[in-house]
Design an enzyme around this catalytic site. Sequence first.
Site, PDB file in Angstrom:
ATOM      1  N   GLY A   7       0.853  -1.191   0.000  1.00  0.00           N
ATOM      2  CA  GLY A   7       0.000   0.000   0.000  1.00  0.00           C
ATOM      3  C   GLY A   7       0.882   1.232   0.000  1.00  0.00           C
ATOM      4  N   GLY A   9       0.647   4.245  -0.716  1.00  0.00           N
ATOM      5  CA  GLY A   9      -0.112   5.481  -0.879  1.00  0.00           C
ATOM      6  C   GLY A   9       0.453   6.548   0.043  1.00  0.00           C
ATOM      7  N   LEU A  11       0.112   7.243   3.537  1.00  0.00           N
ATOM      8  CA  LEU A  11       0.774   6.855   4.792  1.00  0.00           C
ATOM      9  C   LEU A  11       1.875   5.821   4.555  1.00  0.00           C
ATOM     10  CD1 LEU A  11       0.140   8.102   7.477  1.00  0.00           C
ATOM     11  CD2 LEU A  11      -1.244   6.137   8.071  1.00  0.00           C
ATOM     12  N   GLY A  12       1.609   4.863   3.650  1.00  0.00           N
ATOM     13  CA  GLY A  12       2.628   3.854   3.340  1.00  0.00           C
ATOM     14  C   GLY A  12       3.876   4.506   2.752  1.00  0.00           C
ATOM     15  N   ASN A 103      -7.338   2.921   9.748  1.00  0.00           N
ATOM     16  CA  ASN A 103      -8.187   3.684  10.662  1.00  0.00           C
ATOM     17  C   ASN A 103      -9.428   2.855  10.990  1.00  0.00           C
ATOM     18  OD1 ASN A 103      -8.719   5.942  12.140  1.00  0.00           O
ATOM     19  ND2 ASN A 103      -9.474   7.162  10.426  1.00  0.00           N
ATOM     20  N   ARG A 131      -1.540  12.237  -1.099  1.00  0.00           N
ATOM     21  CA  ARG A 131      -0.815  11.981  -2.348  1.00  0.00           C
ATOM     22  C   ARG A 131      -1.029  13.122  -3.317  1.00  0.00           C
ATOM     23  NH1 ARG A 131      -2.747   6.552  -4.687  1.00  0.00           N
ATOM     24  NH2 ARG A 131      -4.551   6.924  -3.359  1.00  0.00           N
ATOM     25  N   LYS A 182     -10.474   6.755  19.027  1.00  0.00           N
ATOM     26  CA  LYS A 182     -10.321   7.489  17.760  1.00  0.00           C
ATOM     27  C   LYS A 182     -11.550   7.240  16.884  1.00  0.00           C
ATOM     28  CE  LYS A 182      -7.563   9.372  14.321  1.00  0.00           C
ATOM     29  NZ  LYS A 182      -7.301   8.570  13.153  1.00  0.00           N
ATOM     30  N   ASN A 190     -16.832  13.164  11.640  1.00  0.00           N
ATOM     31  CA  ASN A 190     -16.729  13.036  10.174  1.00  0.00           C
ATOM     32  C   ASN A 190     -18.074  12.965   9.449  1.00  0.00           C
ATOM     33  OD1 ASN A 190     -14.131  12.910  11.097  1.00  0.00           O
ATOM     34  ND2 ASN A 190     -13.515  11.153   9.877  1.00  0.00           N
TER      35      ASN A 190
HETATM   36  P1  NAD Z   1      -4.070   5.814   0.198  1.00  0.00           P
HETATM   37  O1  NAD Z   1      -5.290   5.582  -0.639  1.00  0.00           O
HETATM   38  O2  NAD Z   1      -3.255   7.034  -0.058  1.00  0.00           O
HETATM   39  O3  NAD Z   1      -3.088   4.558   0.047  1.00  0.00           O
HETATM   40  C1  NAD Z   1      -3.535   3.247  -0.018  1.00  0.00           C
HETATM   41  C2  NAD Z   1      -2.659   2.534  -1.046  1.00  0.00           C
HETATM   42  O4  NAD Z   1      -2.963   1.138  -1.005  1.00  0.00           O
HETATM   43  C3  NAD Z   1      -2.902   2.997  -2.491  1.00  0.00           C
HETATM   44  O5  NAD Z   1      -1.662   3.352  -3.066  1.00  0.00           O
HETATM   45  C4  NAD Z   1      -3.475   1.758  -3.176  1.00  0.00           C
HETATM   46  O6  NAD Z   1      -3.099   1.646  -4.533  1.00  0.00           O
HETATM   47  C5  NAD Z   1      -2.821   0.665  -2.336  1.00  0.00           C
HETATM   48  N1  NAD Z   1      -3.454  -0.644  -2.476  1.00  0.00           N
HETATM   49  C6  NAD Z   1      -4.772  -0.978  -2.369  1.00  0.00           C
HETATM   50  N2  NAD Z   1      -4.937  -2.286  -2.619  1.00  0.00           N
HETATM   51  C7  NAD Z   1      -3.697  -2.794  -2.872  1.00  0.00           C
HETATM   52  C8  NAD Z   1      -3.220  -4.085  -3.210  1.00  0.00           C
HETATM   53  N3  NAD Z   1      -4.054  -5.124  -3.343  1.00  0.00           N
HETATM   54  N4  NAD Z   1      -1.903  -4.254  -3.402  1.00  0.00           N
HETATM   55  C9  NAD Z   1      -1.026  -3.231  -3.286  1.00  0.00           C
HETATM   56  N5  NAD Z   1      -1.431  -1.959  -2.965  1.00  0.00           N
HETATM   57  C10 NAD Z   1      -2.748  -1.757  -2.768  1.00  0.00           C
HETATM   58  O7  NAD Z   1      -4.541   5.735   1.709  1.00  0.00           O
HETATM   59  P2  NAD Z   1      -3.901   6.431   2.993  1.00  0.00           P
HETATM   60  O8  NAD Z   1      -4.408   7.824   3.116  1.00  0.00           O
HETATM   61  O9  NAD Z   1      -2.452   6.196   3.018  1.00  0.00           O
HETATM   62  O10 NAD Z   1      -4.621   5.595   4.165  1.00  0.00           O
HETATM   63  C11 NAD Z   1      -4.235   4.286   4.503  1.00  0.00           C
HETATM   64  C12 NAD Z   1      -4.864   3.967   5.864  1.00  0.00           C
HETATM   65  O11 NAD Z   1      -4.255   4.836   6.842  1.00  0.00           O
HETATM   66  C13 NAD Z   1      -6.367   4.258   5.925  1.00  0.00           C
HETATM   67  O12 NAD Z   1      -7.018   3.324   6.729  1.00  0.00           O
HETATM   68  C14 NAD Z   1      -6.433   5.643   6.555  1.00  0.00           C
HETATM   69  O13 NAD Z   1      -7.655   5.896   7.240  1.00  0.00           O
HETATM   70  C15 NAD Z   1      -5.273   5.554   7.532  1.00  0.00           C
HETATM   71  N6  NAD Z   1      -4.740   6.866   7.911  1.00  0.00           N
HETATM   72  C16 NAD Z   1      -4.343   7.739   6.933  1.00  0.00           C
HETATM   73  C17 NAD Z   1      -3.818   8.973   7.315  1.00  0.00           C
HETATM   74  C18 NAD Z   1      -3.359   9.975   6.275  1.00  0.00           C
HETATM   75  O14 NAD Z   1      -3.022  11.110   6.649  1.00  0.00           O
HETATM   76  N7  NAD Z   1      -3.317   9.646   4.999  1.00  0.00           N
HETATM   77  C19 NAD Z   1      -3.710   9.307   8.678  1.00  0.00           C
HETATM   78  C20 NAD Z   1      -4.120   8.378   9.634  1.00  0.00           C
HETATM   79  C21 NAD Z   1      -4.638   7.154   9.239  1.00  0.00           C
HETATM   80  O1  KPL Z   2      -9.211  12.118  12.248  1.00  0.00           O
HETATM   81  C1  KPL Z   2      -9.887  13.021  11.798  1.00  0.00           C
HETATM   82  C2  KPL Z   2     -10.365  12.888  10.411  1.00  0.00           C
HETATM   83  O2  KPL Z   2     -10.626  13.889   9.742  1.00  0.00           O
HETATM   84  O3  KPL Z   2     -10.466  11.722   9.964  1.00  0.00           O
HETATM   85  C3  KPL Z   2     -10.269  14.186  12.670  1.00  0.00           C
HETATM   86  C4  KPL Z   2      -9.479  15.399  12.266  1.00  0.00           C
HETATM   87  C5  KPL Z   2      -9.943  13.854  14.111  1.00  0.00           C
HETATM   88  C6  KPL Z   2     -11.722  14.476  12.573  1.00  0.00           C
HETATM   89  O4  KPL Z   2     -12.502  13.394  12.992  1.00  0.00           O
END
Ligand code: NAD
Ligand code: KPL
Length: 303
Positions: A7, A9, A11-12, A103, A131, A182, A190
């Site tokens: 993944g 994306g 966070l990854g 999440n 991204r 959370k 949300n």
């Molecule tokens: P994202 O969509 O940016 O990244 C997910 C990645 O997974 C994508 O690149 C997608 O192509 C890849 N993917 C999906 N299926 C796949 C597969 N079968 N094989 C390989 N890759 C695959 O998502 P994100 O924003 O990074 O969020 C990821 C998790 O982290 C979510 O649960 C999100 O709620 C949580 N999270 C994100 C943030 C943030 O700031 N982005 C913060 C806290 C928590």
């Molecule tokens: O985590 C959040 C989100 O937007 O997903 C906050 C900022 C805490 C709002 O629920």
Amino acid sequence: MTWHVLGAGALGGLWATRLARAGLPVRLILRSAQRLAEYHRAGGLTLSEAGRSSLHAISAELPDASTPIQRLLVACKAYDAEAAIAQLAQRLAPSCEILLLQNGLGSQQAIAKRWPQARCIFVSSTEGAYREGALQVVFAGQGQNWLGDPNGGTAPAWLDDLDRAGIPHIWSSDILTRLWRKLALNCAINPLTVLHDCRNGELLQYRQQLTELCEELTELLNTCGQATAPGDLKSEVLRVIDATAANYSSMYQDVRLGRRTEIAYLLGYACRSADSLDLAVPRLHELHLRLREHLGQRGLPTD
Ligand code: NAD
Ligand code: KPL
């Protein structure tokens, strides 16, 4: 030991680039040959941070590569995580560790149940990334990562890798409580931002609705064994609304961009948990229904 990142994306990518620039062995697992070819053409993942960009030529492979996986960081969305691991399940070493960055709740337990031989570490992150294009990650907000094993056990030695990479982290002995809190916060904020089409701060106009939702969520937390004093959740929700007043919630942004939401792992999980405990949460159910209708009207998945 190699960090396999599934993944790549927001966070990854944020985790992978920080681990790689600290000199730690990292391999990205990309979803398709087309994605892998694009990645090679781009020369790596770009991390933008504090106005500066850096390119990281991290090794990348497909799920069906043959090398065994000892440590897997799963950073897919909650609705993709289990299927993504299933694609490479035959590569998981008998005593592998899987870090789950999703999440909400529900996906982590399903994965832990399906691969009982693995040690699943659940992660709750408040770091922010997004991204810009498929292969560029923007580090948008400092935060914290809480890691923990819901089955107990000691902190892994590889937390030193996170220190070396500058990835903030705290080993948590009550990771489920942290994820539940959370989730409750996300359920209160949300969906309302989506339905009222507003920034987090504007929710203060709907205080009565927030209060009622917090009451039901507090009861749910208590019934699930994640005890919180009355008023605690509401104060936390108001604190977060204040601290993020100018922001749009992550769910709001997903809907605005026509992307699938993680509703099933947030409000859906809360409603299913309440039902399984015979706990009446009429306001959460009504909110869930209205949100699903709203998503359906926009052609988005309702779970
Ligand atoms: P994202 O969509 O940016 O990244 C997910 C990645 O997974 C994508 O690149 C997608 O192509 C890849 N993917 C999906 N299926 C796949 C597969 N079968 N094989 C390989 N890759 C695959 O998502 P994100 O924003 O990074 O969020 C990821 C998790 O982290 C979510 O649960 C999100 O709620 C949580 N999270 C994100 C943030 C943030 O700031 N982005 C913060 C806290 C928590
Ligand atoms: O985590 C959040 C989100 O937007 O997903 C906050 C900022 C805490 C709002 O629920």
